[in-house]
Design a protein around this motif. Structure first.
Motif, short mmCIF file in Angstrom:
data_model
loop_
_atom_site.label_atom_id
_atom_site.label_comp_id
_atom_site.label_asym_id
_atom_site.label_seq_id
_atom_site.Cartn_x
_atom_site.Cartn_y
_atom_site.Cartn_z
N PHE A 35 0.84 -1.31 -0.06
CA PHE A 35 0.06 -0.45 0.17
C PHE A 35 0.84 1.11 -0.08
O PHE A 35 2.37 1.21 0.13
CB PHE A 35 -0.61 0.07 1.38
CG PHE A 35 -2.24 -0.92 0.75
CD1 PHE A 35 -1.85 -2.40 1.10
CD2 PHE A 35 -3.43 -0.16 1.03
CE1 PHE A 35 -2.94 -3.05 1.10
CE2 PHE A 35 -4.29 -1.05 1.12
CZ PHE A 35 -4.58 -2.88 1.35
N GLN A 37 0.70 6.20 0.97
CA GLN A 37 -0.16 6.70 1.59
C GLN A 37 0.61 8.04 1.22
O GLN A 37 1.98 7.93 1.73
CB GLN A 37 0.23 6.87 2.68
CG GLN A 37 -1.06 7.65 3.57
CD GLN A 37 -1.78 7.48 4.68
OE1 GLN A 37 -0.67 6.70 6.11
NE2 GLN A 37 -2.50 7.98 5.32
N ASP A 42 -5.67 9.33 2.06
CA ASP A 42 -5.59 7.73 2.38
C ASP A 42 -5.05 6.93 1.55
O ASP A 42 -4.00 7.49 0.54
CB ASP A 42 -6.56 7.70 2.24
CG ASP A 42 -8.44 8.25 2.55
OD1 ASP A 42 -9.69 8.18 2.33
OD2 ASP A 42 -7.78 8.44 4.13
N ARG A 43 -4.34 5.90 2.65
CA ARG A 43 -3.56 5.06 2.58
C ARG A 43 -4.59 4.12 1.60
O ARG A 43 -5.12 3.62 1.13
CB ARG A 43 -3.58 3.99 3.39
CG ARG A 43 -2.00 2.97 3.37
CD ARG A 43 -1.71 2.20 4.39
NE ARG A 43 -2.19 2.34 5.64
CZ ARG A 43 -1.74 1.80 6.94
NH1 ARG A 43 -0.54 2.15 7.02
NH2 ARG A 43 -2.03 1.51 7.87
N GLU A 44 -3.40 3.81 0.06
CA GLU A 44 -3.94 2.98 -1.00
C GLU A 44 -3.66 1.73 -1.44
O GLU A 44 -2.47 1.40 -1.04
CB GLU A 44 -4.25 4.56 -2.54
CG GLU A 44 -2.93 4.72 -2.58
CD GLU A 44 -3.57 5.25 -4.06
OE1 GLU A 44 -3.75 5.61 -4.72
OE2 GLU A 44 -2.32 5.19 -4.34
N PHE A 45 -4.44 1.00 -2.02
CA PHE A 45 -4.00 -0.39 -2.27
C PHE A 45 -2.99 -0.17 -3.35
O PHE A 45 -3.88 0.37 -4.11
CB PHE A 45 -4.49 -1.16 -2.40
CG PHE A 45 -4.31 -2.45 -3.89
CD1 PHE A 45 -4.52 -3.24 -5.15
CD2 PHE A 45 -3.95 -4.03 -2.20
CE1 PHE A 45 -4.27 -4.11 -5.34
CE2 PHE A 45 -3.25 -4.79 -3.74
CZ PHE A 45 -3.75 -4.85 -4.50
N TYR A 93 4.32 0.56 2.09
CA TYR A 93 3.54 -0.15 3.22
C TYR A 93 3.81 -1.53 2.84
O TYR A 93 3.13 -1.62 1.23
CB TYR A 93 2.52 0.64 4.04
CG TYR A 93 2.92 1.71 4.92
CD1 TYR A 93 2.16 2.63 3.91
CD2 TYR A 93 3.01 1.51 6.72
CE1 TYR A 93 1.86 3.84 4.91
CE2 TYR A 93 3.04 2.91 7.11
CZ TYR A 93 2.96 4.09 6.14
OH TYR A 93 3.30 5.37 6.44
N ALA A 95 2.71 -5.23 3.90
CA ALA A 95 1.11 -5.79 5.21
C ALA A 95 0.46 -7.37 4.97
O ALA A 95 0.73 -7.40 3.70
CB ALA A 95 -0.38 -5.08 5.57
N GLN A 104 -8.57 -6.06 -1.24
CA GLN A 104 -8.11 -4.35 -1.60
C GLN A 104 -7.92 -3.30 -0.42
O GLN A 104 -7.09 -2.09 -0.30
CB GLN A 104 -8.69 -4.11 -2.86
CG GLN A 104 -7.74 -5.25 -4.32
CD GLN A 104 -7.82 -3.98 -5.34
OE1 GLN A 104 -8.14 -3.00 -6.04
NE2 GLN A 104 -8.49 -4.69 -6.10
N ARG A 105 -9.24 -3.71 0.48
CA ARG A 105 -9.33 -2.44 0.98
C ARG A 105 -8.10 -3.29 3.02
O ARG A 105 -7.84 -3.77 3.32
CB ARG A 105 -10.68 -3.09 1.89
CG ARG A 105 -11.27 -2.97 0.64
CD ARG A 105 -12.65 -2.98 1.52
NE ARG A 105 -12.89 -4.00 2.10
CZ ARG A 105 -14.33 -4.56 2.82
NH1 ARG A 105 -15.17 -3.51 3.65
NH2 ARG A 105 -14.63 -5.59 3.67
N GLU A 106 -7.27 -1.45 3.40
CA GLU A 106 -7.09 -2.09 4.08
C GLU A 106 -7.53 -2.52 5.24
O GLU A 106 -7.01 -3.48 6.02
CB GLU A 106 -6.91 -0.24 4.81
CG GLU A 106 -5.39 0.10 5.70
CD GLU A 106 -5.48 1.31 5.88
OE1 GLU A 106 -6.16 2.38 5.34
OE2 GLU A 106 -4.63 1.62 6.96
N TRP A 112 1.22 -4.78 9.72
CA TRP A 112 1.69 -3.41 8.83
C TRP A 112 3.17 -3.38 9.56
O TRP A 112 3.18 -2.95 11.01
CB TRP A 112 0.32 -2.03 8.92
CG TRP A 112 -0.09 -2.30 8.26
CD1 TRP A 112 -1.36 -2.60 9.24
CD2 TRP A 112 -0.56 -2.33 7.07
NE1 TRP A 112 -2.27 -2.66 8.65
CE2 TRP A 112 -2.62 -2.30 6.91
CE3 TRP A 112 -0.35 -1.30 5.94
CZ2 TRP A 112 -2.82 -2.00 5.73
CZ3 TRP A 112 -0.82 -1.69 4.83
CH2 TRP A 112 -2.11 -1.62 5.18
#
Length: 122
Positions: A35, A37, A42-45, A93, A95, A104-106, A112
């Motif tokens: 991901f 950010q 927002d943090r994105e995939f 990041y 994870a 794909q969602r955080e 992490w």
């Protein structure tokens, strides 16, 4: 909670390449994700790599430029980033995927890392 550990970030000119590394804290038994950010966002995939490393999928914004891979013997996951653009500037990041393949969602990832900064200058 044991966390992943990312490395390999840095400053690069547009069009350049970087390779990020991630020490997979929970070993080789989960799919992994990357991901990013950017400041104020927002943090994105970005990418996902299967347990075996033979399957991957990517965000549209990096498709064709980024490649995910892993070396299970070393408990390492990688993100090769080519043709970098200023809009790729972000903290990256890795994870562990805690939901089925395709996530794909955080919230579908855990353990992490602390992130590694990538800055692309124009």
């Amino acid at each position: 909670q044991v966390q992943a550990v990312e490395s390999g970030g840095g400053l690069v000119q547009a069009g350049g390449s970087l390779r990020l590394s991630c020490a997979a804290s929970r070993g080789t038994f989960t799919h992994m994700g990357w991901f990013r950010q950017a400041p104020g966002k927002d943090r994105e995939f970005v990418a996902a790599i299967s347990v075996s490393g033979t399957r991957t999928y990517y965000a549209d914004s990096v498709q064709g430029r980024f490649t995910g891979s892993r070396d299970n013997a070393k408990n390492m996951v990688y993100l090769q980033m080519n043709s970098l653009k200023p809009e790729d500037t972000a903290t990256y990041y890795c994870a562990h995927m805690t939901r089925p393949w395709g996530s794909q969602r955080e919230a579908e990832f855990g353990s992490w890392g602390q992130g590694t900064q990538v800055t692309v200058s124009s």
